[in-house]
Design a protein around this motif. Structure first.
Motif, short mmCIF file in Angstrom:
data_model
loop_
_atom_site.label_atom_id
_atom_site.label_comp_id
_atom_site.label_asym_id
_atom_site.label_seq_id
_atom_site.Cartn_x
_atom_site.Cartn_y
_atom_site.Cartn_z
N THR A 49 0.84 -1.21 0.00
CA THR A 49 0.00 0.00 0.00
C THR A 49 0.87 1.25 0.00
N ALA A 50 1.92 1.26 0.83
CA ALA A 50 2.81 2.41 0.89
C ALA A 50 3.48 2.67 -0.46
N LEU A 51 3.92 1.60 -1.12
CA LEU A 51 4.57 1.75 -2.42
C LEU A 51 3.60 2.27 -3.48
N ILE A 52 2.39 1.74 -3.49
CA ILE A 52 1.40 2.17 -4.49
C ILE A 52 1.00 3.62 -4.25
N ASP A 53 0.82 3.99 -2.97
CA ASP A 53 0.48 5.38 -2.66
C ASP A 53 1.57 6.34 -3.15
N GLN A 54 2.83 5.92 -3.01
CA GLN A 54 3.94 6.74 -3.52
C GLN A 54 3.82 6.91 -5.03
N LYS A 55 3.45 5.84 -5.71
CA LYS A 55 3.37 5.88 -7.17
C LYS A 55 2.21 6.74 -7.65
N LEU A 56 1.16 6.84 -6.83
CA LEU A 56 -0.05 7.56 -7.25
C LEU A 56 -0.13 8.97 -6.69
N VAL A 57 0.89 9.40 -5.95
CA VAL A 57 0.80 10.68 -5.26
C VAL A 57 0.61 11.84 -6.23
N GLU A 58 1.24 11.78 -7.40
CA GLU A 58 1.10 12.88 -8.37
C GLU A 58 -0.30 12.94 -8.96
N GLN A 59 -1.04 11.83 -8.88
CA GLN A 59 -2.41 11.80 -9.39
C GLN A 59 -3.43 12.14 -8.30
N ALA A 60 -2.94 12.41 -7.07
CA ALA A 60 -3.81 12.68 -5.92
C ALA A 60 -4.77 11.52 -5.67
N VAL A 61 -4.26 10.31 -5.88
CA VAL A 61 -5.04 9.08 -5.71
C VAL A 61 -4.37 8.24 -4.64
N LYS A 62 -5.19 7.56 -3.81
CA LYS A 62 -4.65 6.72 -2.75
C LYS A 62 -5.37 5.37 -2.75
N VAL A 63 -4.73 4.39 -2.13
CA VAL A 63 -5.32 3.06 -2.00
C VAL A 63 -6.44 3.11 -0.96
N ALA A 64 -7.61 2.58 -1.33
CA ALA A 64 -8.74 2.49 -0.40
C ALA A 64 -8.81 1.10 0.22
N GLU A 65 -8.69 0.07 -0.62
CA GLU A 65 -8.71 -1.32 -0.15
C GLU A 65 -7.76 -2.13 -1.02
N ILE A 66 -7.18 -3.17 -0.41
CA ILE A 66 -6.26 -4.01 -1.16
C ILE A 66 -6.32 -5.42 -0.57
N GLU A 67 -6.29 -6.43 -1.46
CA GLU A 67 -6.43 -7.81 -0.99
C GLU A 67 -5.86 -8.76 -2.04
N PHE A 68 -5.13 -9.77 -1.58
CA PHE A 68 -4.66 -10.84 -2.45
C PHE A 68 -5.70 -11.95 -2.49
N LYS A 69 -5.96 -12.47 -3.68
CA LYS A 69 -6.79 -13.66 -3.84
C LYS A 69 -6.05 -14.61 -4.76
N ASN A 70 -5.26 -15.50 -4.14
CA ASN A 70 -4.40 -16.43 -4.88
C ASN A 70 -3.46 -15.64 -5.79
N ASN A 71 -3.58 -15.83 -7.10
CA ASN A 71 -2.67 -15.13 -8.02
C ASN A 71 -3.26 -13.83 -8.55
N LEU A 72 -4.31 -13.34 -7.89
CA LEU A 72 -4.96 -12.10 -8.30
C LEU A 72 -4.90 -11.09 -7.16
N LEU A 73 -4.62 -9.83 -7.52
CA LEU A 73 -4.65 -8.74 -6.56
C LEU A 73 -5.88 -7.88 -6.83
N GLN A 74 -6.69 -7.65 -5.81
CA GLN A 74 -7.84 -6.75 -5.93
C GLN A 74 -7.49 -5.44 -5.25
N LEU A 75 -7.63 -4.35 -5.99
CA LEU A 75 -7.14 -3.06 -5.53
C LEU A 75 -8.17 -1.97 -5.83
#
Length: 294
Positions: A49-75
Motif C-alpha cells: 500500500t505504501a509503495l502504491i500510494d507513492q506511485k499515485l501521489v502525483e495523481q492525488a489518488v490513494k489506496v482504499a482497499e487491497i487484498e490478495f486472492k491467490n494469483n490475483l490482486l484486488q485493488l
C-alpha cells in the motif's frame, strides 16, 4: 517485520551513524525503500500500500482497499474526483509488473470517488512479467533536420472527438451521482463514444446503431440488450453479461470481451477483428457466418 519496525530500524541505523568514526568502513545497507519492496514481494499489504500510494501521489489518488486472492490482486483506489482510468490503470499495471510479486499474474483495479460506496469503473489487467527494456520505452526525440531527411514525412493530426450529446451528459451525470440502473433505456442512434457505464444494469436496453466507441461497459449487465449495428470499436466489455444479447452487424474491432459471458448471443455479420475473448464463456453463440457455437 512491519512498517513500524522498519522505521525504528531506519532511525536506529541513522543514529548509530552519528557516532561512527570517520575512518570506519561503511557496510552497505538496504534503504527503507528497498525494504518496502522486499516486504511487498512477501505479500505484505501494508508495504505494498505504501509503495502504491507513492506511485499515485502525483495523481492525488490513494489506496482504499487491497487484498490478495491467490494469483490475483484486488485493488480499490480513490480520490476526491473520479480517478482517471486511462492514466491509473496503465501506471499500476506497469509498476506491479516491475515489482514482480511472486505468483501474481493479474490485478483487478476499482476506481471510486471519495465518500462513494460503489466504484465508477473497474478493469482487470494481466501483468507483464517480462523484464522491460527501459531504452525501448523511452520516446525517441528527433532533431529538426530529421523531417527533411525522412522526405518531409507528414504526421497526421489526432482525430477530434465528437462533442457529447445532451442525453450522454445526462446519463453521465446520473452515473456519477451513483445511479446504476439503466435497464430498458432507449439510446437508439445516440452518440455515446467513451461513455463509462461500468457495472451498470443495462438489461433490455436499446443501443441499435449507437456509437459506443471506446466506451467502458465492463461487468455491465447487457442481458437481452439490443446492440444491432452498434459501433463498439475498442470498447471495454470485460466481464460483461451478454446473455441473449443481439449484436447483429455490430462493429467490435479491438473490443475487450475477456471474462465476458456470451450465452445465446447473436453475432451474425458482426466484425470481430482483434477481439479479446480470453476466458470468455461462449455457449450457443451465433457466429458472424451464421454457424452455431456450442
Amino acid at each position: 517485520m512491519n512498517l513500524k519496525s522498519l522505521n525504528q530500524v531506519s532511525d536506529e541505523s541513522q543514529a548509530s551513524k552519528d557516532y561512527e568514526p570517520a575512518e570506519t568502513a561503511q557496510t552497505p545497507q538496504f534503504s527503507y525503500q528497498d525494504q518496502l519492496v522486499q516486504l511487498a514481494q512477501q505479500r505484505d499489504l501494508e508495504a505494498l500500500t505504501a509503495l502504491i500510494d507513492q506511485k499515485l501521489v502525483e495523481q492525488a489518488v490513494k489506496v482504499a482497499e487491497i487484498e490478495f486472492k491467490n494469483n490475483l490482486l484486488q485493488l480499490s483506489v480513490e480520490s476526491s474526483e473520479i480517478p482517471e482510468q486511462s492514466i491509473v490503470v496503465p501506471l499500476l499495471r506497469d509498476y506491479l509488473s516491475q515489482l514482480r510479486l511472486p505468483e501474481l499474474t493479474a490485478v483487478t483495479i476499482y476506481g471510486q470517488k471519495l465518500g462513494q460506496e460503489l466504484p465508477f469503473w473497474m478493469e482487470e489487467v494481466a501483468l507483464d512479467l517480462l523484464i522491460l527494456d527501459a531504452q525501448a520505452l523511452t520516446p525517441q526525440i528527433t532533431n529538426e533536420g530529421s523531417a527533411e531527411e525522412a522526405g518531409h514525412q507528414v504526421i497526421p493530426l489526432p482525430e477530434v472527438a465528437p462533442l457529447p450529446s445532451e442525453i450522454a451528459l445526462d446519463i453521465t451525470a446520473k452515473y456519477e451521482a451513483g445511479e446504476r440502473n439503466f435497464a430498458r433505456i432507449n439510446l437508439k442512434d445516440e452518440a455515446l463514444p467513451g461513455i463509462n457505464l461500468t457495472l451498470a444494469d443495462l438489461q433490455e436496453a436499446n443501443f441499435v446503431w449507437c456509437d459506443l466507441r471506446k466506451s467502458s461497459l465492463s461487468h455491465a449487465n447487457l442481458t437481452s440488450a439490443q446492440l444491432r449495428h452498434a459501433d463498439l470499436t475498442n470498447a471495454n466489455l470485460q466481464g460483461a453479461k451478454l446473455q441473449g444479447t443481439d449484436l447483429q452487424g455490430a462493429k467490435l474491432q479491438g473490443a475487450n470481451l475477456s471474462w465476458a459471458v456470451l450465452r445465446g448471443t447473436n453475432l451474425t455479420d458482426a466484425d470481430l477483428t482483434d477481439v479479446n475473448f480470453q476466458n470468455a464463456t461462449l455457449e450457443r453463440v451465433i457466429m458472424p457466418d451464421g454457424t452455431m457455437l456450442d
